[in-house]
Design a protein around this motif. Sequence first.
Motif, PDB file in Angstrom:
ATOM      1  N   CYS A 149       7.634 -69.931  -0.084  1.00 30.61           N
ATOM      2  CA  CYS A 149       9.057 -70.185  -0.371  1.00 30.61           C
ATOM      3  C   CYS A 149       9.974 -69.001  -0.144  1.00 30.61           C
ATOM      4  O   CYS A 149      11.197 -69.175  -0.113  1.00 30.61           O
ATOM      5  CB  CYS A 149       9.214 -70.710  -1.786  1.00 30.61           C
ATOM      6  SG  CYS A 149       8.767 -69.504  -3.069  1.00 30.61           S
ATOM      7  N   ASP A 208       7.521 -76.322  -1.803  1.00 28.96           N
ATOM      8  CA  ASP A 208       8.130 -75.333  -0.914  1.00 28.96           C
ATOM      9  C   ASP A 208       7.078 -74.247  -0.734  1.00 28.96           C
ATOM     10  O   ASP A 208       6.914 -73.373  -1.580  1.00 28.96           O
ATOM     11  CB  ASP A 208       9.432 -74.786  -1.510  1.00 28.96           C
ATOM     12  CG  ASP A 208      10.189 -73.870  -0.546  1.00 28.96           C
ATOM     13  OD1 ASP A 208       9.707 -73.646   0.585  1.00 28.96           O
ATOM     14  OD2 ASP A 208      11.261 -73.384  -0.939  1.00 28.96           O
ATOM     15  N   ALA A 245       7.532 -74.209  -6.108  1.00 26.88           N
ATOM     16  CA  ALA A 245       7.770 -73.120  -5.157  1.00 26.88           C
ATOM     17  C   ALA A 245       6.606 -72.144  -5.233  1.00 26.88           C
ATOM     18  O   ALA A 245       6.309 -71.613  -6.297  1.00 26.88           O
ATOM     19  CB  ALA A 245       9.079 -72.415  -5.491  1.00 26.88           C
TER      20      ALA A 245
END
Length: 187
Positions: free
Chosen positions: A33, A30, A51
Amino acid sequence: MFPGHDLIAEASTWVRRFAPVIPKGGIVLDLACGTGRHTALMASLGHTVLAIDQDVSAVQLLQSDSIQILGLNLEASNWPLLGRQFSGIIVTNYLYRPFLDELPQMLIEGGVLIYETFADGNAAFGKPSNPDFLLKPGELLALAGGAGLKVIAYEDIYVDQPKPAMVQRICAVKGHLNEPIPLQFVG
């Protein structure tokens, strides 16, 4: 609200639609993020998630066995994720062109890129309005085509949720999908 992050609580409908086709067993990135809305979604679907954002204060509470959080400068002179491989890469509301071509190279075979951000014409609706942060027409298609990714879905459209904007979004796979393509938005 966290400094530097607009508070958007729900995962993008585009990401929710295509998240099920990301192969299990690998790591999902991600990228940029923000508040972790897609990190949480991916973890809820059984993925291990990395993330990354420059400011990770908004996602620290999500840290778990399945979620690793790293604070990295994604706009440094050297790409901080060089050599890493992912089963899925999710990017929303973020564009930094100098390393854009790195993303497809980071996918494993069968890996899925889900990208959605602001596009040319968004200045009519507010920020971002700087062309450096707006995708040009067909830019994500060109990225996928140049990397040999198979485009599953693509849009360059006006949306009114979570706020009025021009967006460009793509779902593309390196090789072939391991799961059927969802025909309906889930959610």
